[in-house]
Design a protein around this motif. Sequence first.
Motif, PDB file in Angstrom:
ATOM      1  N   ASP A  47       5.175   2.379  -9.710  1.00 32.43           N
ATOM      2  CA  ASP A  47       5.548   3.740  -9.092  1.00 32.43           C
ATOM      3  C   ASP A  47       6.996   3.479  -9.046  1.00 32.43           C
ATOM      4  OD1 ASP A  47       3.037   5.223  -9.690  1.00 32.43           O
ATOM      5  OD2 ASP A  47       2.474   4.922  -7.516  1.00 32.43           O
ATOM      6  N   VAL A  48       7.717   4.422  -9.032  1.00 30.60           N
ATOM      7  CA  VAL A  48       9.092   4.575  -8.633  1.00 30.60           C
ATOM      8  C   VAL A  48       9.082   4.881  -7.180  1.00 30.60           C
ATOM      9  CG1 VAL A  48      11.187   5.859  -9.146  1.00 30.60           C
ATOM     10  CG2 VAL A  48       9.887   5.358 -11.195  1.00 30.60           C
ATOM     11  N   LEU A  49       9.687   4.051  -6.545  1.00 26.14           N
ATOM     12  CA  LEU A  49      10.114   4.277  -5.117  1.00 26.14           C
ATOM     13  C   LEU A  49      11.175   5.400  -4.768  1.00 26.14           C
ATOM     14  CD1 LEU A  49       9.959   0.866  -3.583  1.00 26.14           C
ATOM     15  CD2 LEU A  49       8.094   2.473  -3.583  1.00 26.14           C
ATOM     16  N   HIS A  50      10.799   6.436  -3.926  1.00 20.64           N
ATOM     17  CA  HIS A  50      11.802   7.630  -3.714  1.00 20.64           C
ATOM     18  C   HIS A  50      12.176   6.815  -1.976  1.00 20.64           C
ATOM     19  CE1 HIS A  50      11.168   9.914  -6.907  1.00 20.64           C
ATOM     20  NE2 HIS A  50      10.114   9.367  -6.971  1.00 20.64           N
ATOM     21  N   ARG A  70       4.074   8.465   7.976  1.00 20.60           N
ATOM     22  CA  ARG A  70       3.744   7.805   6.573  1.00 20.60           C
ATOM     23  C   ARG A  70       4.891   6.736   6.080  1.00 20.60           C
ATOM     24  NH1 ARG A  70      -0.859   6.947   4.454  1.00 20.60           N
ATOM     25  NH2 ARG A  70      -1.506   8.926   4.707  1.00 20.60           N
ATOM     26  N   ALA A  71       4.696   5.482   6.152  1.00 19.24           N
ATOM     27  CA  ALA A  71       5.801   4.413   5.894  1.00 19.24           C
ATOM     28  C   ALA A  71       5.210   3.488   4.635  1.00 19.24           C
ATOM     29  CB  ALA A  71       6.220   3.443   7.032  1.00 19.24           C
ATOM     30  N   GLU A  72       6.272   2.834   4.071  1.00 15.41           N
ATOM     31  CA  GLU A  72       6.032   1.922   2.979  1.00 15.41           C
ATOM     32  C   GLU A  72       4.807   1.022   3.256  1.00 15.41           C
ATOM     33  OE1 GLU A  72       8.824  -1.208   0.544  1.00 15.41           O
ATOM     34  OE2 GLU A  72       9.428  -0.735   2.495  1.00 15.41           O
ATOM     35  N   ALA A  97       5.821   7.434  -5.878  1.00 23.71           N
ATOM     36  CA  ALA A  97       5.808   9.094  -6.164  1.00 23.71           C
ATOM     37  C   ALA A  97       4.224   9.383  -6.124  1.00 23.71           C
ATOM     38  CB  ALA A  97       6.154   9.118  -7.692  1.00 23.71           C
ATOM     39  N   SER A  98       3.483   8.415  -6.014  1.00 27.23           N
ATOM     40  CA  SER A  98       1.990   8.788  -5.963  1.00 27.23           C
ATOM     41  C   SER A  98       1.561   9.250  -4.538  1.00 27.23           C
ATOM     42  CB  SER A  98       1.008   7.800  -6.408  1.00 27.23           C
ATOM     43  OG  SER A  98       1.180   6.533  -5.711  1.00 27.23           O
ATOM     44  N   GLN A  99       2.458   8.920  -3.726  1.00 24.91           N
ATOM     45  CA  GLN A  99       2.002   9.167  -2.157  1.00 24.91           C
ATOM     46  C   GLN A  99       2.408  10.603  -1.665  1.00 24.91           C
ATOM     47  OE1 GLN A  99       0.769   7.221   0.357  1.00 24.91           O
ATOM     48  NE2 GLN A  99       0.093   5.486  -1.199  1.00 24.91           N
ATOM     49  N   THR A 100       1.964  11.098  -0.555  1.00 23.98           N
ATOM     50  CA  THR A 100       2.317  12.080   0.265  1.00 23.98           C
ATOM     51  C   THR A 100       3.004  11.753   1.351  1.00 23.98           C
ATOM     52  OG1 THR A 100       0.503  13.231  -0.559  1.00 23.98           O
ATOM     53  CG2 THR A 100       1.539  14.242   1.376  1.00 23.98           C
TER      54      THR A 100
END
Length: 180
Positions: A47-50, A70-72, A97-100
């Motif tokens: 997943d690409v990190l934002h 919410r953190a890394e 990108a899959s997280q909220t």
Amino acid sequence: MSVAKRRLLAVTAVGLAGACAQWAPATAGAEPTQETPTEVASAPTADVLHNITYRARVDGVSRGATVTYRAEGDQLQLATPTMVPGRVFEVNTVLPASQTANLRLSIDWPYSANLHCEILIDNAVVAKADDFIAPRVTPQREDPDYGSLTCQAPVGGIDDITPTEAPAPPPPVEAGIPPA
């Protein structure tokens, strides 16, 4: 030179050659081998990190401000900053990108204040919320979220945050004629 010294010298030379061989690049044999088709194995796509920026502000007299975000690594972090009117709590993290991305700001009873929160993904504001927490004489036991404000946004929900084309310029205004 004695036999013992020669053996020690030979063992040292072999050990040194073995250690240096680890740094030397491997060489191919002189004989061509049978040609086999080569396939490039694709690496698994991660997943690409934002970049995520959380901002929270409490405008009013309150104590016991709590910020949960919410953190890394899919972790929930808790912070208890001293919030005075106008002070902004800001923290940066990265999420796939899959997280909220979500942030919860709360203050203790019986205080009242204006609560404000923002979430920025890759330096673009994607979520913003404001709420006024009114003073209460008794604690709101039937509403456990009283005194709190939540912001959240899907991290991968924004594919391209830049506009694809520039907006059209307004039509020129002729002298003496008001725009329609």
